[in-house]
Design an enzyme around this catalytic site. Structure first.
Site, mmCIF file in Angstrom:
data_model
loop_
_atom_site.group_PDB
_atom_site.id
_atom_site.type_symbol
_atom_site.label_atom_id
_atom_site.label_comp_id
_atom_site.label_asym_id
_atom_site.label_seq_id
_atom_site.Cartn_x
_atom_site.Cartn_y
_atom_site.Cartn_z
ATOM 1 N N LYS A 114 0.859 -1.193 0.000
ATOM 2 C CA LYS A 114 0.000 0.000 0.000
ATOM 3 C C LYS A 114 0.887 1.233 0.000
ATOM 4 O O LYS A 114 1.624 1.485 0.954
ATOM 5 C CB LYS A 114 -0.889 -0.022 1.238
ATOM 6 N N LYS A 127 -2.040 -1.649 -3.901
ATOM 7 C CA LYS A 127 -2.910 -0.474 -3.886
ATOM 8 C C LYS A 127 -2.086 0.798 -3.909
ATOM 9 O O LYS A 127 -1.165 0.898 -3.106
ATOM 10 C CB LYS A 127 -3.737 -0.545 -2.598
HETATM 11 C C1 PBG Z 1 -7.812 3.201 5.210
HETATM 12 C C2 PBG Z 1 -7.961 3.126 3.728
HETATM 13 C C3 PBG Z 1 -7.729 4.126 2.752
HETATM 14 C C4 PBG Z 1 -8.147 3.581 1.532
HETATM 15 C C5 PBG Z 1 -8.580 2.304 1.783
HETATM 16 N N1 PBG Z 1 -8.437 2.025 3.145
HETATM 17 C C6 PBG Z 1 -7.262 5.509 2.910
HETATM 18 C C7 PBG Z 1 -5.845 5.778 3.176
HETATM 19 O O1 PBG Z 1 -5.035 4.886 3.370
HETATM 20 O O2 PBG Z 1 -5.520 6.939 3.246
HETATM 21 C C8 PBG Z 1 -8.136 4.314 0.217
HETATM 22 C C9 PBG Z 1 -9.077 3.776 -0.804
HETATM 23 C C10 PBG Z 1 -9.354 4.674 -1.952
HETATM 24 O O3 PBG Z 1 -8.733 5.726 -2.157
HETATM 25 O O4 PBG Z 1 -10.263 4.312 -2.710
HETATM 26 N N2 PBG Z 1 -6.545 3.220 5.701
#
Ligand code: PBG
Length: 331
Positions: free
Chosen positions: A202, A255
């Site tokens: 991520k 992601k």
């Molecule tokens: C929670 C989370 C996020 C997303 C998914 N889970 C936000 C982040 O990490 O700032 C982002 C998903 C998206 O942008 O569609 N931590």
């Protein structure tokens, strides 16, 4: 002297592909509704179905109106859901994340009762929607992240989701050791068959912008660069993913997705686990805005983007476009 050959196998194949039967048998990649999972944003209260201004076609829903979105999704062939909760109460410890009466827990219980195993229910396990400071973990007095106390909160949260009936939990806080800690906590209670989808690679991305408005989860100060991956480091992200695999993850997630296809493709070559790709809010909205501006054909560009993620190696795609794409695939 050997003669120069002038029919190239690729061009012969291209011509032969005009025969539909051959085209179908040599198709390398397919995209079907089974490959997509739809995120849902559940709020407290009753009678609420409110469009999220930053995310086209996505609503804030209270539990009593969830079926208005879930039933037509199932009708379109989408049977997999990822739940996010927006609690009314936030505090420094994200206490409401593990509340058995919280929006996610009540939504999971409702869906499990109503649809049984005809749907797959996954939940996002993070603290950022539940902490008043908006960080994904707990903070020390000096404002830095306290990794280990955050793990305890994530374990409690995952267990409360499992207790409500979640089939899979998806830890997204990017705390070190979160997959192992949650695996152990689930195994020690009675939830050893609840699966874990790790948000393994991520990245610290600008493409989460529209989501933070949807989830009310922007950090009040600072950013997430100390616990999310830097976009310059693909190999480091792969190492994190292998770490999640070693800790017991059942599915590894990359992601964002479209901007990180190199990571998906490399991971595909290096792991035997299923891979999920999250087409995040900014990637999805980039396509929506371009279509609205007349620059792209929405059906074709959306479908192609999802197909490309499959080609890169994603088994599962988490996407706000799931229902639309499923319908377009059928028509
Ligand atoms: C929670 C989370 C996020 C997303 C998914 N889970 C936000 C982040 O990490 O700032 C982002 C998903 C998206 O942008 O569609 N931590």
């Amino acid at each position: 002297m050997s003669e120069l050959r002038c029919t190239y196998p690729t061009s012969r194949l291209r011509r032969l592909r005009e025969h539909r039967l051959l085209a179908e048998s040599i198709r390398e990649t397919d995209l079907r509704p089974e490959h997509m999972m739809l995120p849902l944003f559940v709020v407290e209260g009753q009678g609420i179905r409110r469009p999220i201004s930053s995310l086209d076609g996505v609503d804030h829903l209270s539990v009593d109106r969830l079926d208005e979105v879930v039933a037509p999704a199932i009708e379109a062939g989408i049977h997999r859901f990822l739940l996010f909760g927006l609690p009314d109460a936030k505090d420094p410890w994200g206490s409401s994340a593990s509340d058995d009466e919280g929006p996610v827990q009540r939504a999971v219980a409702h869906l499990a009762k109503r649809y049984g195993t005809s749907i797959l229910i996954a939940t996002d396990v993070c603290l950022c929607q539940y902490t008043d400071h908006g960080h994904c973990g707990l903070l020390r007095d000096d404002g830095s992240i306290d990794n280990d106390s955050s793990l305890r909160r994530l374990e409690e949260t995952a267990i409360s989701h499992a207790r409500a009936g979640a089939h899979m939990v998806a830890p997204s806080a990017m705390m070190d050791g979160q997959v192992g800690a949650i695996r152990q906590a689930l195994d020690q209670t009675r939830f050893s068959n609840v699966a874990i989808m790790g948000y393994s690679a991520k990245f610290h991305s600008a493409f989460y912008g529209p989501f933070r408005e949807a989830a009310h989860s922007a950090p009040g100060h600072g950013d997430r660069s100390s616990y999310q991956m830097t976009p310059s480091n693909g190999r480091e992200a792969l190492r994190e993913a292998f770490q999640d695999e070693a800790e017991g993850a059942d599915i590894l997630m990359v992601k964002p997705s479209l901007l990180y296809m190199d990571v998906i493709a490399r991971l595909r070559g290096d792991t035997l686990l299923p891979i999920a790709a999250y087409m995040v809010s900014g990637e999805y909205m980039m396509l929506c805005h371009a279509a609205r501006a007349g620059a792209l054909d929405s059906h074709r560009s959306m479908t192609e983007a999802h197909l490309a993620l499959r080609r890169a190696g994603a088994d599962l795609i988490i996407t706000y476009g799931a229902v639309d794409v499923a319908r377009w695939l059928r028509s």
